[in-house]
Enzyme design. Structure first.
Site: not given
Ligand SMILES: *[C@@H]1O[C@H](CO)[C@@H](O)[C@H](O)[C@H]1NC(C)=O
Ligand SMILES: *[C@@H]1O[C@H](CO)[C@@H](O)[C@H](O)[C@H]1NC(C)=O
Ligand SMILES: *[C@@H]1O[C@H](CO)[C@@H](O)[C@H](O)[C@H]1NC(C)=O
Length: 273
Positions: A46, A247, A250
């Protein structure tokens, strides 16, 4: 008679003048005829497809200057047709969630900013976050996501251009279970080698993003695999410290803009770029 002909001629002339040249030069037909492009493949989950500016499944539609469209930046849409790229870049690829700003447009604009003679940039969005995120095992050779990536990438060069690099931002979903985190290094290496073999580009640059935080406890293990990956023509940019959205899962729009810039700078660190 003569007068009315003159009149319609002037009308036509006015119409032609009123039409922006970009549309004439970059109409759908000409975009899909032969055109040299610098092609970049975007894959991962994502944070690559982009959730910047998305709150409660609604995108705020704010496009920062770094992510503005440009007639020289194209995207391969889900129907394998080239069109002018605009945010959200993955809207017809990562279809089960609301997409927002990702790193792709910032990357493309920076690529052009850093080398004004590079020409057309063609983006091939392939990232899928979906509802639960995607683990690296879901990208292994033979899987649906892998096959789609290969299909889209092969199709992208049919009307001219060169695949310049694959950009990869994934791994968050592999931080949840210890066995996934421990296998990450091996799976990432296999993925890179399989992609290069199947695309018949053994030295294709591969640029990955080291995670800032993960969905689970084993972030350190995945980050280490990413930062220590020892294969030729692989670069890693580090997202550690970029701002996360409300959230806590992201990247924000500003963070995505920064990741895009880092990816572009990393691209120019390859000798072949
Ligand atoms: C998006 O990136 C952030 C920072 O690396 C991370 O904390 C998060 O888990 C990521 N989210 C997803 C759903 O991959
Ligand atoms: C998002 O949805 C939750 C639950 O429906 C609500 O409490 C929250 O205020 C919403 N946030 C925004 C920014 O709209
Ligand atoms: C800029 O792009 C052009 C066209 O692809 C290339 O010939 C040139 O080497 C590039 N310059 C740099 C500094 O990368």
């Amino acid at each position: 008679m003569e007068r009315s002909m003159l009149l319609s001629f002037s009308c036509l002339l006015l119409l032609a003048l009123a039409k922006p040249t970009d549309q004439v030069v970059h109409g759908s037909r000409s975009l899909n005829s032969f055109l040299e492009k610098n092609i970049f493949v975007l894959a991962g989950q994502s944070n690559m497809s982009g959730r910047g500016g998305v709150v409660n499944q609604t995108w705020d539609k704010i496009v920062p200057p770094e992510c503005q469209p440009n007639p020289s930046i194209l995207r391969l849409n889900s129907r394998l047709r080239w069109e002018q790229a605009r945010e959200p870049l993955h809207f017809d690829i990562d279809v089960t969630q609301t997409c927002g700003i990702g790193p792709g447009m910032s990357f493309a604009n920076t690529i052009r900013h850093l080398n004004s003679s590079i020409g057309i940039v063609g983006l091939v969005p392939c990232a899928v976050g979906g509802y639960h995120g995607t683990k690296i095992s879901e990208w292994a050779k033979g899987t649906l996501l892998y096959k789609q990536l290969i299909k889209r990438t092969k199709s992208s060069v049919k009307k001219g251009g060169k695949i310049r690099a694959i950009l990869w931002f994934q791994g968050e979903s592999d931080t949840v279970a210890l066995e996934d985190a421990e296998m990450y290094s091996k799976k990432l290496k296999a993925l890179i080698m399989n992609l290069r073999a199947d695309l018949q580009l053994p030295m294709l640059p591969f640029i990955q993003v080291a995670l800032a935080s993960g969905q689970g406890h084993f972030l350190g293990t995945v980050r280490k695999s990413q930062l220590d990956l020892n294969l030729p023509n692989v670069r890693c940019v580090d997202a550690f410290g970029v701002p996360l959205s409300t959230d806590y899962v992201h990247l924000t729009t500003q963070a995505e803009v920064r990741v895009g810039k880092m990816l572009a700078e990393a691209f120019y660190s390859f000798n072949s770029a």
